[in-house]
Write a protein that holds these residues in place. Structure first.
Motif, PDB file in Angstrom:
ATOM      1  N   ARG A 153     -12.487  15.145   5.808  1.00  0.00           N
ATOM      2  CA  ARG A 153     -11.811  14.236   6.723  1.00  0.00           C
ATOM      3  C   ARG A 153     -10.650  14.976   7.388  1.00  0.00           C
ATOM      4  N   SER A 154     -10.354  14.593   8.614  1.00  0.00           N
ATOM      5  CA  SER A 154      -9.221  15.164   9.339  1.00  0.00           C
ATOM      6  C   SER A 154      -7.919  14.596   8.777  1.00  0.00           C
ATOM      7  N   LEU A 155      -6.853  15.378   8.896  1.00  0.00           N
ATOM      8  CA  LEU A 155      -5.534  14.916   8.463  1.00  0.00           C
ATOM      9  C   LEU A 155      -4.672  14.485   9.648  1.00  0.00           C
ATOM     10  N   SER A 156      -5.261  14.391  10.809  1.00  0.00           N
ATOM     11  CA  SER A 156      -4.537  13.863  11.959  1.00  0.00           C
ATOM     12  C   SER A 156      -4.760  12.354  12.035  1.00  0.00           C
ATOM     13  N   GLY A 157      -3.877  11.673  12.691  1.00  0.00           N
ATOM     14  CA  GLY A 157      -4.014  10.234  12.825  1.00  0.00           C
ATOM     15  C   GLY A 157      -3.553   9.500  11.578  1.00  0.00           C
ATOM     16  N   GLU A 158      -3.985   8.244  11.462  1.00  0.00           N
ATOM     17  CA  GLU A 158      -3.536   7.388  10.369  1.00  0.00           C
ATOM     18  C   GLU A 158      -4.186   7.802   9.053  1.00  0.00           C
ATOM     19  N   LEU A 159      -3.383   7.845   8.007  1.00  0.00           N
ATOM     20  CA  LEU A 159      -3.859   8.189   6.676  1.00  0.00           C
ATOM     21  C   LEU A 159      -3.663   7.006   5.744  1.00  0.00           C
ATOM     22  N   PRO A 160      -4.489   6.888   4.708  1.00  0.00           N
ATOM     23  CA  PRO A 160      -4.312   5.762   3.766  1.00  0.00           C
ATOM     24  C   PRO A 160      -2.993   5.875   3.015  1.00  0.00           C
ATOM     25  N   ALA A 161      -2.414   4.719   2.682  1.00  0.00           N
ATOM     26  CA  ALA A 161      -1.162   4.670   1.925  1.00  0.00           C
ATOM     27  C   ALA A 161      -1.484   4.482   0.446  1.00  0.00           C
ATOM     28  N   PRO A 162      -0.757   5.176  -0.438  1.00  0.00           N
ATOM     29  CA  PRO A 162      -1.010   5.010  -1.868  1.00  0.00           C
ATOM     30  C   PRO A 162      -0.557   3.645  -2.368  1.00  0.00           C
ATOM     31  N   VAL A 163      -1.430   2.992  -3.131  1.00  0.00           N
ATOM     32  CA  VAL A 163      -1.121   1.705  -3.751  1.00  0.00           C
ATOM     33  C   VAL A 163      -1.420   1.835  -5.234  1.00  0.00           C
ATOM     34  N   LEU A 164      -0.389   1.709  -6.058  1.00  0.00           N
ATOM     35  CA  LEU A 164      -0.539   1.911  -7.494  1.00  0.00           C
ATOM     36  C   LEU A 164      -0.526   0.582  -8.238  1.00  0.00           C
ATOM     37  N   PRO A 165      -1.317   0.464  -9.296  1.00  0.00           N
ATOM     38  CA  PRO A 165      -1.234  -0.739 -10.133  1.00  0.00           C
ATOM     39  C   PRO A 165       0.082  -0.763 -10.893  1.00  0.00           C
ATOM     40  N   GLU A 166       0.481  -1.942 -11.296  1.00  0.00           N
ATOM     41  CA  GLU A 166       1.741  -2.095 -12.021  1.00  0.00           C
ATOM     42  C   GLU A 166       1.705  -1.288 -13.325  1.00  0.00           C
ATOM     43  N   GLY A 167       2.818  -0.640 -13.615  1.00  0.00           N
ATOM     44  CA  GLY A 167       2.942   0.115 -14.857  1.00  0.00           C
ATOM     45  C   GLY A 167       2.453   1.545 -14.783  1.00  0.00           C
ATOM     46  N   VAL A 168       2.042   2.008 -13.592  1.00  0.00           N
ATOM     47  CA  VAL A 168       1.559   3.379 -13.414  1.00  0.00           C
ATOM     48  C   VAL A 168       2.376   4.045 -12.320  1.00  0.00           C
ATOM     49  N   ARG A 169       2.761   5.278 -12.520  1.00  0.00           N
ATOM     50  CA  ARG A 169       3.495   6.036 -11.507  1.00  0.00           C
ATOM     51  C   ARG A 169       2.808   7.384 -11.295  1.00  0.00           C
ATOM     52  N   VAL A 170       3.059   8.014 -10.170  1.00  0.00           N
ATOM     53  CA  VAL A 170       2.480   9.310  -9.826  1.00  0.00           C
ATOM     54  C   VAL A 170       3.574  10.356  -9.808  1.00  0.00           C
ATOM     55  N   GLU A 171       3.292  11.514 -10.375  1.00  0.00           N
ATOM     56  CA  GLU A 171       4.211  12.653 -10.354  1.00  0.00           C
ATOM     57  C   GLU A 171       3.461  13.884  -9.859  1.00  0.00           C
ATOM     58  N   ARG A 267     -11.520   1.657 -11.938  1.00  0.00           N
ATOM     59  CA  ARG A 267     -11.594   0.434 -11.126  1.00  0.00           C
ATOM     60  C   ARG A 267     -10.221  -0.189 -10.909  1.00  0.00           C
ATOM     61  N   ARG A 268      -9.150   0.610 -11.013  1.00  0.00           N
ATOM     62  CA  ARG A 268      -7.806   0.087 -10.758  1.00  0.00           C
ATOM     63  C   ARG A 268      -7.159   0.743  -9.537  1.00  0.00           C
ATOM     64  N   GLY A 269      -7.889   1.583  -8.847  1.00  0.00           N
ATOM     65  CA  GLY A 269      -7.354   2.208  -7.644  1.00  0.00           C
ATOM     66  C   GLY A 269      -6.575   3.481  -7.863  1.00  0.00           C
ATOM     67  N   LEU A 270      -6.645   4.059  -9.074  1.00  0.00           N
ATOM     68  CA  LEU A 270      -5.858   5.259  -9.351  1.00  0.00           C
ATOM     69  C   LEU A 270      -6.345   6.455  -8.536  1.00  0.00           C
ATOM     70  N   ALA A 271      -7.666   6.649  -8.465  1.00  0.00           N
ATOM     71  CA  ALA A 271      -8.183   7.768  -7.686  1.00  0.00           C
ATOM     72  C   ALA A 271      -7.791   7.621  -6.218  1.00  0.00           C
ATOM     73  N   SER A 272      -7.891   6.402  -5.684  1.00  0.00           N
ATOM     74  CA  SER A 272      -7.518   6.164  -4.288  1.00  0.00           C
ATOM     75  C   SER A 272      -6.044   6.468  -4.055  1.00  0.00           C
ATOM     76  N   ALA A 273      -5.195   6.078  -5.002  1.00  0.00           N
ATOM     77  CA  ALA A 273      -3.757   6.327  -4.858  1.00  0.00           C
ATOM     78  C   ALA A 273      -3.437   7.817  -4.906  1.00  0.00           C
ATOM     79  N   LEU A 274      -4.099   8.527  -5.815  1.00  0.00           N
ATOM     80  CA  LEU A 274      -3.867   9.968  -5.906  1.00  0.00           C
ATOM     81  C   LEU A 274      -4.349  10.676  -4.646  1.00  0.00           C
ATOM     82  N   ILE A 275      -5.522  10.270  -4.134  1.00  0.00           N
ATOM     83  CA  ILE A 275      -6.041  10.875  -2.909  1.00  0.00           C
ATOM     84  C   ILE A 275      -5.094  10.619  -1.739  1.00  0.00           C
ATOM     85  N   ALA A 276      -4.633   9.376  -1.604  1.00  0.00           N
ATOM     86  CA  ALA A 276      -3.724   9.051  -0.508  1.00  0.00           C
ATOM     87  C   ALA A 276      -2.434   9.863  -0.597  1.00  0.00           C
TER      88      ALA A 276
END
Length: 324
Positions: A153-171, A267-276
């Motif tokens: 996928r191209s990195l130009s234009g609009e990109l997805p925003a990370p959405v994390l489930p409650e109680g999980v953070r990304v570092e 199935r909690r969206g973690l992969a999607s959040a990390l990708i975003a």
């Protein structure tokens, strides 16, 4: 024409890279290697240069090369992987068949050198357009078992925003704090993936977090629980950058090499959040595109996750397997 056959040595990386470049001009697989990349291949502790390599030479020009690689573990079977390439000007002269026959004959020797009593399989991938290679493999007893997609996928234009489930953070990935925990998550999360075997620390550092292509600045972990000793890594994403790709294509690509999520957190969206998170950081750091690979029949629904993040299939490979 007389071809001289030898084992590969650690001095052959440049000649091997030139051979791969000539082949890619015709094959259009999207794979590019420089001498440093192939030097890492030759230094892999899971490769025996003496037992598991073969090179064909016309004078001082490498015209064919084959390599067999053991897996780090044989659970439940040792999957030996075969890579072979023939110079386009030397094809249809039996060199590909010579490499394939050598791989079949040598796999038991290579496998038993590491796992004396383990059952074994020989695996090789072929680009979907390479019908000649597919025919050779089929005639040699290989069976197509799986499709793998490379998605971009191209990195130009609009990109997805990370959405994390409650109680999980990304570092961001930190070797000292996250390396071995990520290995554990990788092995647990890939236990139900076709063709996957557990990695040990040596192979993990060789091909995941210790390779020259690894980009920790674009790699992330998802942690559950309170910050500190009680938190737990539940997912991770690793990214690589290959200089040879940029030289060949003129595009700077962030290759998302591995994504793993513990079964209890799927199935909690973690992969999607990390990708975003990765896509946004890659765009800020001047990358032109992102790419990743996926098993088309992945049981976790990964293909749909990647499509939702804006990735589309760019090329396809078929995994062929020969059982012993």
């Amino acid at each position: 024409m007389t071809v001289r056959w030898t084992q590969l040595t650690d001095q052959d990386a440049a000649a091997w890279a030139l051979l791969c470049a000539r082949a890619e001009e015709v094959d259009k697989t999207g794979e590019h290697y420089d001498a440093e990349d192939l030097a890492e291949e030759l230094a892999d502790p899971l490769v025996s240069l003496e037992l598991g390599t073969l090179a064909g030479w016309d004078g001082d020009v490498m015209v064919a090369a084959g390599l067999l690689r053991n897996r780090a573990t044989a659970n439940p079977v040792n999957r030996v992987y075969f890579d072979g390439v023939v110079h386009p000007q030397y094809r249809r002269q039996g060199l590909g068949r010579r490499l394939t026959e050598w791989a079949i004959e040598t796999t038991p020797v290579v496998s038993r050198s590491r796992f004396p009593d383990a059952p074994m399989e020989l695996h090789v991938q072929a680009h979907e357009a390479n019908t000649v290679k597919a025919g050779l493999l089929t005639a040699s007893g290989f069976v197509p078992q799986r499709w793998f997609f490379t998605m971009q996928r191209s990195l130009s234009g609009e990109l997805p925003a990370p959405v994390l489930p409650e109680g999980v953070r990304v570092e961001g990935f930190d070797h000292a704090r996250h390396d071995l925990a990520a290995l554990r998550v990788r092995n647990e999360s890939f236990a139900d993936h076709w063709g996957s075997s557990p990695q040990d620390e040596e192979s993990w550092k060789q091909w995941y977090t210790g390779t020259r292509a690894f980009v920790p600045e674009l790699s992330y972990v998802a942690l559950a629980g309170s910050p500190g000793a009680d938190d737990e890594m539940v997912a991770f994403l690793l990214t690589a950058f290959f200089e040879a790709d940029e030289v060949a294509t003129g595009r700077r690509e962030a290759w998302i090499s591995t994504i793993g999520t513990l079964r209890a957190y799927r199935r909690r969206g973690l992969a999607s959040a990390l990708i975003a998170t990765c896509l946004q950081a890659a765009a800020e750091q001047g990358y032109d595109q992102a790419a990743l690979g996926v098993d088309a029949a992945n049981p976790t629904g990964a293909l749909g996750v990647y499509e939702a993040a804006g990735f589309a299939v760019d090329r396809k490979h078929v995994a062929y397997v020969r059982e012993f």
